[in-house]
Write a protein that holds these residues in place. Structure first.
Motif, PDB file in Angstrom:
ATOM      1  N   THR A   1      -8.304   1.906  -4.098  1.00  0.00           N
ATOM      2  CA  THR A   1      -7.888   0.519  -4.704  1.00  0.00           C
ATOM      3  C   THR A   1      -7.236   0.604  -6.074  1.00  0.00           C
TER       4      THR A   1
ATOM      5  N   GLU B   1      -3.120  -0.033  -2.984  1.00  0.00           N
ATOM      6  CA  GLU B   1      -4.036   0.858  -2.540  1.00  0.00           C
ATOM      7  C   GLU B   1      -3.172   2.225  -2.523  1.00  0.00           C
TER       8      GLU B   1
ATOM      9  N   LYS C   1       0.660  -1.228  -0.062  1.00  0.00           N
ATOM     10  CA  LYS C   1       0.039  -0.203   0.034  1.00  0.00           C
ATOM     11  C   LYS C   1       0.943   1.080   0.101  1.00  0.00           C
TER      12      LYS C   1
END
Length: 282
Positions: A256, A251, A127
């Motif tokens: 997303t 992400e 992420k």
């Protein structure tokens, strides 16, 4: 674990340098990190070139050749029983008096560290989050891979110890810069974007490999000054460095992303795998 210190292989507990080394006193030192895949130091020539260019900037009178580095690596890897390894090749200025030195450094200290790595496998997603801390400007005209690492360390403290998160720096002007230990890319349409060196980022070796690979794949590549909104509109995002390779982002700031299912990262990962055991330069 054994370490290479100025031509000798010593146990890590016995590796020492003088407190008068200007790499310690004033941060006058550089390092390169790269991977060895089944005995092959991937893109070693590019790492050596970048190191030698940096040594010239720091006024350290030492230049390295492929043969010299390979000989040192073979001895170190053999001592540690490694064929797949994380390598940190470190050069510090060497001894000097307390005080700022303008004369060349003629006897630098050379240390090489090797850590075991498993066989290269599948891509690992991360992420990405924007850092509150801004990217500092380079100490000189361009960013060197130097001992001056406080900006990166403070950024790592900001995001914590999680290994599946990468912090992304903005410049003081608000442009996307780079990750704490990576360069950033994103795809939209048939174009792959990445921040320009004008933002003060490090010209990563894997960054250079990726830029060439993108063009080889027939896609457009655009370097420039980009905002967070530009990245948020991307179809795919990924970051790169020489140890973690091509890292897809799943992400970004709550948005997303495709992560490792993205078409561009899959193609780049395949090209990387086809090259990592044989390629010396980009």
């Amino acid at each position: 674990m054994f370490i290479y210190v100025n031509g000798e292989i010593v146990k890590k507990e016995e590796a020492v340098i003088s407190p008068f080394d200007h790499g310690f006193l004033y941060g006058m030192g550089l390092f390169e990190t790269f991977r060895v895949y089944h005995g092959h130091p991937f893109l070693l020539d590019n790492h050596i070139t970048r190191l030698n260019e940096g040594l010239k900037v720091l006024n350290i009178e030492k230049r390295f050749t492929q043969d010299e580095v390979c000989s040192a690596l073979m001895v170190l890897l053999d001592a540690n029983g490694l064929t797949n390894a994380y390598i940190r090749f470190n050069v510090s200025a060497g001894l000097g008096e307390v005080g700022l030195q303008v004369e060349p450094y003629r006897e630098p200290n050379v240390l090489i560290f090797a850590k075991p790595l498993p066989d290269a496998g599948e891509m690992a997603e991360k992420k990405a989050i924007l850092l509150q801390l801004k990217r500092n400007t380079p100490e000189g005209l361009t960013r060197l891979k130097s001992h001056h690492y406080m900006n990166n360390l403070l950024a790592k403290r900001e995001i914590g110890s999680s290994t599946d998160v990468e912090g992304i720096f903005l410049t003081e002007e608000g442009y996307i810069a780079e990750g704490i230990v990576s360069n950033i890319f994103w795809k939209k349409g048939n174009t792959v974007y990445t921040p320009s060196l004008a933002t003060g980022i490090l010209n990563g070796i894997t960054r250079q490999f990726t830029m060439k690979a993108v063009k080889t794949m027939g896609m457009h590549l655009e370097e420039g000054l980009f905002s967070m909104e530009d990245v948020a509109a991307a179809e795919e995002i990924f970051v790169t460095n020489s140890i973690q390779e091509i890292v897809p982002i799943s992400e970004f700031e709550g948005h997303t992303m495709p992560g490792k299912s993205g078409a561009i990262v899959q193609k780049l990962h395949q090209l990387y795998r086809e090259s990592c055991k044989t390629l010396w330069s980009i």
